[in-house]
Design an enzyme around this catalytic site. Structure first.
Site, mmCIF file in Angstrom:
data_model
loop_
_atom_site.group_PDB
_atom_site.id
_atom_site.type_symbol
_atom_site.label_atom_id
_atom_site.label_comp_id
_atom_site.label_asym_id
_atom_site.label_seq_id
_atom_site.Cartn_x
_atom_site.Cartn_y
_atom_site.Cartn_z
ATOM 1 N N CYS A 1 40.520 45.778 45.958
ATOM 2 C CA CYS A 1 40.202 47.372 46.382
ATOM 3 C C CYS A 1 38.913 47.622 46.198
ATOM 4 C CB CYS A 1 41.050 48.193 45.398
ATOM 5 S SG CYS A 1 40.956 47.773 43.785
ATOM 6 N N SER A 2 38.186 48.390 45.316
ATOM 7 C CA SER A 2 36.811 48.537 45.298
ATOM 8 C C SER A 2 36.360 48.476 43.808
ATOM 9 C CB SER A 2 36.537 49.818 45.752
ATOM 10 O OG SER A 2 37.567 51.079 45.290
ATOM 11 N N CYS A 3 36.944 47.788 43.061
ATOM 12 C CA CYS A 3 36.318 47.619 41.491
ATOM 13 C C CYS A 3 34.879 47.498 41.576
ATOM 14 C CB CYS A 3 37.008 46.662 40.785
ATOM 15 S SG CYS A 3 38.702 46.870 40.529
ATOM 16 N N CYS B 1 35.089 42.833 45.564
ATOM 17 C CA CYS B 1 36.298 43.299 44.961
ATOM 18 C C CYS B 1 37.558 43.005 46.080
ATOM 19 C CB CYS B 1 36.424 44.408 44.319
ATOM 20 S SG CYS B 1 38.164 44.908 43.646
#
Length: 218
Positions: free
Chosen positions: A124-126, A121
């Site tokens: 961000c941190s999906c 991602c």
């Protein structure tokens, strides 16, 4: 977003200080501040309550990579389930008793002898939390998010994954609306293992695409 290259996958739960600058502490990021503001606004507008949020967090925290491993093991042993998993992941996963919820969309990508997917991602941190739980620190780090897109083969090498130059590496970028889960290839020598034993070979990193399942011990 995607980027095509050539390379590989493997299982690592230890720290990757050499290839992922783990960001611990420090001020909240722009996305964390935005998430906090939206969350507080939705609670204030009574879209959901703080108790609803806590229950959802508790449910999410109870999920672990072992759940995803069970899905992979079933796909390895049940061709009909595998076909459904690739075509309609949510329906297939729900048939095993998991609640995947209405959103975001989930895509399952099969790694083969000629094509290897790696998930990132870049913003961000999906992450497919519904099957893997919270993402590891290295997945959230700027180092991993920035490098895997431009040098996937080098990043995989640092995870101990070596792929033939003939294997195409495809980097897939998760978003708020789309999450990816990698279906790794079944390792050689596992033909006589039970589904439970097969699940034990599947790690979180395999389902992100940075490693490949190890062969079973002889």
């Amino acid at each position: 977003m995607s980027a095509d290259h050539h390379d590989h996958d493997h299982d690592h739960d230890h720290d990757h200080d050499d290839h992922a600058a783990i960001e611990e502490g420090g001020p909240p990021t722009e996305f964390e501040l935005l998430e906090r503001a939206i969350r507080e606004l939705l609670i204030e507008k009574e879209v959901f309550s703080a108790d609803d949020l806590r229950r959802q967090v508790d449910r999410t925290d109870s999920v672990s990579p072992a759940d995803g491993a069970k899905v992979v093991a079933r796909a390895w042993t049940d061709p009909a389930f595998k076909t459904q998993l690739l075509a309609d992941p949510k329906a297939a996963i729900e048939s095993l008793g998991y609640d995947v919820g209405p959103a975001p969309n989930l895509v399952v990508l099969e790694n083969t002898s000629t094509l290897h997917h790696v998930v990132v991602c870049t913003l961000c941190s999906c992450y497919p939390r519904v099957l893997l739980g919270p993402p590891p620190d290295w997945y959230k780090s700027k180092e991993y998010r920035g490098r895997v897109v431009v040098d996937p083969r080098g990043v995989l090498h640092e995870f101990g994954t070596e792929l033939s130059d003939q294997v195409e590496i495809r980097v897939v970028d998760s978003t708020a609306d789309m999450r990816y889960l990698v279906l790794p290839p079944r390792p050689a020598g596992s033909e006589n293992l039970s589904e439970q034993a097969l699940a034990a070979l599947v790690t979180r990193d395999c389902m992100v695409g940075v490693t490949c399942p190890d062969r079973p011990a002889q």
